[in-house]
Design a protein around this motif. Structure first.
Motif, PDB file in Angstrom:
ATOM      1  N   ASP A 169       0.756  -1.323  -0.067  1.00 23.06           N
ATOM      2  CA  ASP A 169       0.039  -0.112   0.095  1.00 23.06           C
ATOM      3  C   ASP A 169       0.894   1.328  -0.083  1.00 23.06           C
ATOM      4  OD1 ASP A 169      -2.156   1.630   0.160  1.00 23.06           O
ATOM      5  OD2 ASP A 169      -3.024   1.145   1.991  1.00 23.06           O
ATOM      6  N   GLY A 170       1.374   1.406  -1.270  1.00 18.18           N
ATOM      7  CA  GLY A 170       2.649   2.528  -1.269  1.00 18.18           C
ATOM      8  C   GLY A 170       2.303   3.883  -1.353  1.00 18.18           C
ATOM      9  N   PRO A 171       2.898   4.775  -1.305  1.00 16.36           N
ATOM     10  CA  PRO A 171       2.390   6.322  -1.026  1.00 16.36           C
ATOM     11  C   PRO A 171       2.131   6.861  -2.631  1.00 16.36           C
ATOM     12  CG  PRO A 171       4.718   6.074  -0.807  1.00 16.36           C
ATOM     13  CD  PRO A 171       4.258   4.711  -1.035  1.00 16.36           C
ATOM     14  N   VAL A 172       2.357   6.366  -3.694  1.00 18.08           N
ATOM     15  CA  VAL A 172       1.944   6.838  -4.942  1.00 18.08           C
ATOM     16  C   VAL A 172       0.746   5.843  -5.411  1.00 18.08           C
ATOM     17  CG1 VAL A 172       2.438   7.130  -7.399  1.00 18.08           C
ATOM     18  CG2 VAL A 172       4.060   7.674  -5.413  1.00 18.08           C
ATOM     19  N   ASN A 173      -0.326   6.272  -5.730  1.00 19.13           N
ATOM     20  CA  ASN A 173      -1.489   5.729  -6.041  1.00 19.13           C
ATOM     21  C   ASN A 173      -2.547   6.172  -6.832  1.00 19.13           C
ATOM     22  OD1 ASN A 173      -4.443   4.206  -5.075  1.00 19.13           O
ATOM     23  ND2 ASN A 173      -3.240   2.804  -4.005  1.00 19.13           N
ATOM     24  N   PRO A 174      -3.287   5.703  -8.014  1.00 19.57           N
ATOM     25  CA  PRO A 174      -2.763   4.192  -8.204  1.00 19.57           C
ATOM     26  C   PRO A 174      -1.160   4.170  -8.841  1.00 19.57           C
ATOM     27  CG  PRO A 174      -4.392   5.216  -9.742  1.00 19.57           C
ATOM     28  CD  PRO A 174      -4.164   5.874  -8.699  1.00 19.57           C
ATOM     29  N   GLY A 175      -0.719   5.193  -9.597  1.00 15.53           N
ATOM     30  CA  GLY A 175       0.397   5.056 -10.029  1.00 15.53           C
ATOM     31  C   GLY A 175       1.115   6.315 -10.788  1.00 15.53           C
ATOM     32  N   ILE A 176       1.790   6.262 -12.024  1.00 10.66           N
ATOM     33  CA  ILE A 176       2.640   7.016 -12.495  1.00 10.66           C
ATOM     34  C   ILE A 176       1.951   7.320 -13.914  1.00 10.66           C
ATOM     35  CG2 ILE A 176       5.025   7.700 -13.241  1.00 10.66           C
ATOM     36  CD1 ILE A 176       5.688   5.187 -11.123  1.00 10.66           C
ATOM     37  N   ALA A 177       1.733   8.954 -14.178  1.00 13.47           N
ATOM     38  CA  ALA A 177       1.369   9.083 -15.522  1.00 13.47           C
ATOM     39  C   ALA A 177       2.363   9.422 -16.456  1.00 13.47           C
ATOM     40  CB  ALA A 177       0.576  10.562 -15.117  1.00 13.47           C
ATOM     41  N   ARG A 178       2.167   8.980 -17.744  1.00 13.96           N
ATOM     42  CA  ARG A 178       2.985   8.986 -18.748  1.00 13.96           C
ATOM     43  C   ARG A 178       1.974   9.531 -19.936  1.00 13.96           C
ATOM     44  NH1 ARG A 178       6.338   9.102 -15.622  1.00 13.96           N
ATOM     45  NH2 ARG A 178       8.186   7.811 -15.518  1.00 13.96           N
ATOM     46  N   PHE A 179       2.605  10.082 -20.962  1.00 13.40           N
ATOM     47  CA  PHE A 179       2.009  10.603 -22.096  1.00 13.40           C
ATOM     48  C   PHE A 179       2.441  10.074 -23.426  1.00 13.40           C
ATOM     49  CE2 PHE A 179       2.236  13.498 -18.688  1.00 13.40           C
ATOM     50  CZ  PHE A 179       0.994  13.634 -18.393  1.00 13.40           C
ATOM     51  N   ALA A 180       1.484   9.371 -24.356  1.00 12.31           N
ATOM     52  CA  ALA A 180       2.069   8.659 -25.421  1.00 12.31           C
ATOM     53  C   ALA A 180       2.423   9.648 -26.560  1.00 12.31           C
ATOM     54  CB  ALA A 180       0.731   8.040 -26.052  1.00 12.31           C
ATOM     55  N   ARG A 181       3.749   9.669 -26.996  1.00 17.02           N
ATOM     56  CA  ARG A 181       4.426  10.468 -27.882  1.00 17.02           C
ATOM     57  C   ARG A 181       4.176  10.117 -29.163  1.00 17.02           C
ATOM     58  NH1 ARG A 181      10.545  11.105 -25.449  1.00 17.02           N
ATOM     59  NH2 ARG A 181      10.599  12.958 -26.612  1.00 17.02           N
ATOM     60  N   GLU A 182       3.632   8.778 -29.531  1.00 16.70           N
ATOM     61  CA  GLU A 182       3.095   8.373 -30.639  1.00 16.70           C
ATOM     62  C   GLU A 182       2.229   7.127 -30.517  1.00 16.70           C
ATOM     63  OE1 GLU A 182       6.265   5.126 -32.119  1.00 16.70           O
ATOM     64  OE2 GLU A 182       7.380   6.859 -31.421  1.00 16.70           O
ATOM     65  N   ASP A 183       1.335   6.692 -31.707  1.00 23.64           N
ATOM     66  CA  ASP A 183       0.610   5.443 -31.135  1.00 23.64           C
ATOM     67  C   ASP A 183       1.718   4.422 -30.553  1.00 23.64           C
ATOM     68  OD1 ASP A 183      -1.223   6.911 -32.339  1.00 23.64           O
ATOM     69  OD2 ASP A 183      -1.558   5.981 -34.223  1.00 23.64           O
ATOM     70  N   VAL A 184       1.006   3.733 -29.606  1.00 24.18           N
ATOM     71  CA  VAL A 184       1.810   2.765 -28.956  1.00 24.18           C
ATOM     72  C   VAL A 184       0.810   1.658 -28.688  1.00 24.18           C
ATOM     73  CG1 VAL A 184       1.484   3.725 -26.607  1.00 24.18           C
ATOM     74  CG2 VAL A 184       3.416   2.173 -26.894  1.00 24.18           C
ATOM     75  N   GLU A 185       0.968   0.388 -28.563  1.00 21.04           N
ATOM     76  CA  GLU A 185       0.386  -0.655 -28.263  1.00 21.04           C
ATOM     77  C   GLU A 185       1.131  -1.287 -26.886  1.00 21.04           C
ATOM     78  OE1 GLU A 185       0.063  -5.146 -30.028  1.00 21.04           O
ATOM     79  OE2 GLU A 185      -1.063  -3.768 -31.229  1.00 21.04           O
ATOM     80  N   ILE A 186       0.178  -1.500 -25.928  1.00 16.49           N
ATOM     81  CA  ILE A 186       0.338  -2.144 -24.633  1.00 16.49           C
ATOM     82  C   ILE A 186      -0.604  -3.397 -24.353  1.00 16.49           C
ATOM     83  CG2 ILE A 186       0.584  -1.922 -22.274  1.00 16.49           C
ATOM     84  CD1 ILE A 186       1.065   1.012 -22.494  1.00 16.49           C
ATOM     85  N   ALA A 187      -0.089  -4.437 -24.318  1.00 11.84           N
ATOM     86  CA  ALA A 187      -0.959  -5.725 -24.143  1.00 11.84           C
ATOM     87  C   ALA A 187      -1.856  -5.772 -25.029  1.00 11.84           C
ATOM     88  CB  ALA A 187      -1.676  -5.709 -22.557  1.00 11.84           C
TER      89      ALA A 187
END
Length: 418
Positions: A297-315
């Motif tokens: 139960d860590g101090p950053v929740n739910p997580g870390i923001a990033r921004f897609a610099r191009e179209d990207v596929e995840i899972a």
């Protein structure tokens, strides 16, 4: 370690976004049942997150680990197509808030991080142990005779604020002001922040930082802020806006997540008496316990923001350029494929490769200092406050609503000293 059968992305990755219900007190108190459902349903979800923003939520450990190292996912909010992100920042002088290493990508990130990295090496941080211990003992000296305390306001908050203030060379007596402004700038709930409140807080914070810089120019010392002023004025390795942004980041990030680690770790132990007893009987388990607090139960929740610099596929899910990608470390750190029995707090857990400090080039620079403060604060509190117990039931502890997680207050009782 369990395995997961191959399955297509669930409905959360399609047309209808999932709502993270920050207006629901039950979710704020314990978001993990919903997190577990989301992770089991699909590796990637479209979601409405804190502040009413749209994001793509990455829920599984393997995918989160890869995403944190993917250069196609940047940290500069100006790469995002959602203009509401910028509207959550001050509407004037945004560059002076954005020009820090947390919100930049190489080569600027590399240059900015190098300027401060020497202050946070494991060797340098280890040398701070006697001072952190002395500050911890002093704070506990003040509360020990009473037999009752709020371990956030009386202990977990002033300790890291004092440590980062001394490291930077900032007057500790100013801490109440910059804490108040920081809270107004970074607190997130279900609704977007009030622009007037954000602007006012930033004007106060910028004016305060500008005054600090002016004082350090006139009276430089052996501290990190003086070194940064020299890097700006004599070596030209920082712009004026970057200097202000760096000082703001170090002040805010230098204490707020550590407050949550200390208070959250103590809350977890007090809600799990068997784990508390185990740690009391074997203080050598403390370093591993801190890692488990960060995972569970860590101090950053739910997580870390990033921004897609191009179209990207995840899972297998296509994420369009400009999208906000929330790499949900808090969800991924309870992935049963990576962590056996992940919903059980286990301070003896081995191979605890959590993502609470991130991964890759943006791995938390202050991690060694946060670990040191967490170990000293939690270990000393358990040693010096016999009979330590919650003064409320565990479900009555109030928690921060979004983005950063930790108890707002932690009322406890213990056997008075003397």
């Amino acid at each position: 370690m369990t395995t997961r059968s191959d399955q297509p992305p669930g409905p959360g990755a399609g047309e209808r976004p999932v709502l993270l219900p920050y207006a629901d007190p039950a979710f704020v108190a314990d978001p993990f049942p919903l997190y577990r459902h989301l992770r089991e349903e699909a590796p990637v979800h479209r979601a409405v997150i804190a502040g009413g923003l749209d994001a793509w939520l990455v829920t599984r450990h393997e995918d989160a680990l890869e995403a944190l190292s993917d250069p196609r996912l940047g940290s500069d909010v100006r790469d995002a197509t959602d203009t509401r992100l910028l509207r959550q920042l001050p509407d004037t002088e945004r560059e002076a808030m954005l020009g820090n290493m947390l919100r930049s990508d190489p080569p600027d990130h590399t240059r900015l991080r190098r300027l401060v990295s020497q202050a946070f090496t494991a060797h340098r941080v280890a040398g701070m142990r006697p001072r952190v211990q002395a500050l911890t003992d002093r704070l506990l000296d003040e509360v020990a005779p009473a037999g009752r305390a709020d371990l956030v306001a009386d202990f977990a908050l002033p300790l890291p604020v004092t440590v980062i203030s001394e490291l930077l060379g900032v007057p500790v007596d100013d801490r109440h002001d910059f804490q108040r402004w920081t809270d107004r700038l970074i607190t997130r709930g279900a609704e977007p922040p009030d622009p007037a409140v954000v602007n006012e807080a930033w004007q106060h914070m910028r004016g305060y930082i500008t005054g600090l810089i002016r004082d350090k120019r006139a009276h430089p010392g052996d501290d990190l802020l003086s070194a940064l002023v020299t890097a700006r004025d004599e070596e030209r390795r920082l712009t004026g806006d970057e200097l202000i942004a760096m000082v703001f980041l170090l002040l805010a990030a230098g204490y707020i997540t550590t407050v949550n680690l200390i208070a959250g770790g103590l809350a977890m132990l007090l809600a799990h008496p068997a784990q508390l007893g185990l740690l009391r009987s074997d203080p050598g388990l403390l370093p591993g316990a801190v890692e488990e607090f960060l995972r569970y139960d860590g101090p950053v929740n739910p997580g870390i923001a990033r921004f897609a610099r191009e179209d990207v596929e995840i899972a297998g899910v296509r994420i369009p350029r400009g999208s906000t990608v929330l790499i949900a470390s808090a969800i991924a750190d309870r992935d049963p494929v990576r962590f056996p029995d992940p919903d059980r707090l286990d301070i003896t857990r081995r191979d605890n490769a959590h993502l609470a400090f991130g991964h890759g080039i943006h791995y938390c620079l202050g991690a060694p200092l946060a670990r040191l403060e967490g170990e000293i604060a939690i270990g000393t509190a358990l040693r010096r406050l016999p009979g330590l117990a919650l003064a409320v039931r565990p479900h009555e502890i109030p928690w921060r609503p979004g983005g950063l997680r930790g108890p707002l207050t932690l009322p406890v009782t213990f056997t008075p000293a003397g």
